[in-house]
Design an enzyme around this catalytic site. Sequence first.
Site, PDB file in Angstrom:
ATOM      1  N   GLN A  30      -4.289 -12.465 -12.787  1.00 41.65           N
ATOM      2  CA  GLN A  30      -3.957 -11.719 -13.762  1.00 41.65           C
ATOM      3  C   GLN A  30      -2.624 -11.011 -14.600  1.00 41.65           C
ATOM      4  OE1 GLN A  30      -5.760  -8.610 -10.403  1.00 41.65           O
ATOM      5  NE2 GLN A  30      -3.962  -7.585 -11.033  1.00 41.65           N
ATOM      6  N   GLN A  58      -8.470  -0.740 -16.202  1.00 38.94           N
ATOM      7  CA  GLN A  58      -9.035  -1.332 -15.623  1.00 38.94           C
ATOM      8  C   GLN A  58     -10.651  -0.920 -15.050  1.00 38.94           C
ATOM      9  OE1 GLN A  58      -6.851  -3.757 -12.328  1.00 38.94           O
ATOM     10  NE2 GLN A  58      -7.526  -1.600 -10.760  1.00 38.94           N
ATOM     11  N   GLY A  85      -8.371   3.231  -8.802  1.00 39.43           N
ATOM     12  CA  GLY A  85      -7.627   4.242  -9.363  1.00 39.43           C
ATOM     13  C   GLY A  85      -8.361   4.775  -9.803  1.00 39.43           C
ATOM     14  N   GLY A 126      -1.581   5.797  -2.884  1.00 37.81           N
ATOM     15  CA  GLY A 126      -2.664   6.501  -3.661  1.00 37.81           C
ATOM     16  C   GLY A 126      -4.166   5.384  -2.924  1.00 37.81           C
ATOM     17  N   HIS A 127      -3.587   3.799  -2.265  1.00 38.91           N
ATOM     18  CA  HIS A 127      -4.379   3.212  -1.914  1.00 38.91           C
ATOM     19  C   HIS A 127      -4.877   4.400  -0.975  1.00 38.91           C
ATOM     20  CE1 HIS A 127      -1.055   0.291  -3.411  1.00 38.91           C
ATOM     21  NE2 HIS A 127      -1.998   0.062  -3.790  1.00 38.91           N
ATOM     22  N   VAL A 175      -2.730   9.910  -7.904  1.00 35.59           N
ATOM     23  CA  VAL A 175      -2.031  10.408  -6.120  1.00 35.59           C
ATOM     24  C   VAL A 175      -1.286  10.470  -7.081  1.00 35.59           C
ATOM     25  CG1 VAL A 175      -1.205  10.451  -4.014  1.00 35.59           C
ATOM     26  CG2 VAL A 175      -3.424   9.768  -4.408  1.00 35.59           C
ATOM     27  N   LEU A 184       1.344  -1.226  -0.028  1.00 35.30           N
ATOM     28  CA  LEU A 184       0.218   0.249  -0.514  1.00 35.30           C
ATOM     29  C   LEU A 184       1.218   1.000   0.255  1.00 35.30           C
ATOM     30  CD1 LEU A 184      -2.622  -1.401   2.617  1.00 35.30           C
ATOM     31  CD2 LEU A 184      -2.865  -1.255  -0.127  1.00 35.30           C
TER      32      LEU A 184
HETATM   33  O1  PAF Z   1      -5.423  -3.105  -9.228  1.00 29.48           O
HETATM   34  C1  PAF Z   1      -5.254  -3.396  -8.799  1.00 29.48           C
HETATM   35  O2  PAF Z   1      -4.396  -3.493  -7.480  1.00 29.48           O
HETATM   36  C2  PAF Z   1      -5.433  -5.101  -9.020  1.00 29.48           C
HETATM   37  O3  PAF Z   1      -5.545  -4.996 -10.169  1.00 29.48           O
HETATM   38  C3  PAF Z   1      -7.021  -5.113  -7.961  1.00 29.48           C
HETATM   39  C4  PAF Z   1      -8.154  -4.124  -8.778  1.00 29.48           C
HETATM   40  C5  PAF Z   1      -7.022  -5.004  -6.730  1.00 29.48           C
HETATM   41  C6  PAF Z   1      -7.742  -6.729  -8.647  1.00 29.48           C
HETATM   42  O4  PAF Z   1      -6.435  -7.307  -8.036  1.00 29.48           O
END
Ligand code: PAF
Length: 297
Positions: free
Chosen positions: A61, A156, A150, A36-37, A179, A33
């Site tokens: 992913q 996404q 974000g 931004g998070h 951010v 983190l």
């Molecule tokens: O943006 C991310 O961190 C990831 O793609 C997410 C949305 C948590 C899915 O794994």
Amino acid sequence: MTIEVVHDRTGLDEALDAQGPGPRAVVMTMGALHAGHLALVRRARELAEHVVVTVFVNPLQFGPTEDLARYPRDLAADRALLDPLLGDGDVLFAPSVHEMYPSGDPAVTVSAGRIGEVLEGGQRPGHLDGVLTVVLKLLHRTRPQVALFGQKDAQQLAAVRTMVRDLDLPVRIEAVSTVRDDDGLALSSRNAYLSPEQRTRALALVRALRAGEEAARHGAGAHGVRDAAYEVLAAAVDRLDYVEVVDEAFVPLRPDVDGAATLVLAGVVGTTRLIDNVPLVVARRPVEARPADTIGG
Ligand code: PAF
């Protein structure tokens, strides 16, 4: 006051059932983190009575040659950052891979459709399918009224919005602005991979966005904006993946079309792949007003 940390479905269900009335917001992350998070979590706190943060590095992913193994993982550090922002009843859900995919790779997954095949999807085949699959699973598990994502990962965000629309999911998607560090570089967990020299070169992404904004202000049109950004980025990165001006469905704007758009770009510095974007208005005449998310400079 400390946040409750749960790792499996039973623990999560108990924690959610104990939350009581009032809307719930979810912020999904892969951990590592940064500010931004935390901006997403602060906004979640404003929007809802209860907040759930998920930390899960989703193997689905990542492509076979990507950084799944070396992706930074430090749940204790993540928790320490979240503790001051969250309170009683808020939940940190940190499942294992086995908890999320007990039978291994799932037989049924979500297809992101066309948006999953262009730009990010073109460079990272299956990436957005993997993202949407885990986002859908985490929405089912956390049962939120609002989910925050974000603007930094613009494609996404667009893919998630499309899934919510097309699959009639009962959740509101809220976007939160990117951010940036003081020098403009968008915060990303992957910035940690950059050496000092590479981090300096990575600022080309910011300069490229500024060049695109400047071209848009001078009435350059979609291709002029794209080409201005391309020239700056190509000179600095080790591999340029794409530069494009797209509409909200991530379709490239035709040169004769004006309107709200997003300048998106991606490139590799050293071995680190970076993406960034800025919303702008394309008009083949000079534009005075800047959209809210402008990079400026
Ligand atoms: O943006 C991310 O961190 C990831 O793609 C997410 C949305 C948590 C899915 O794994």
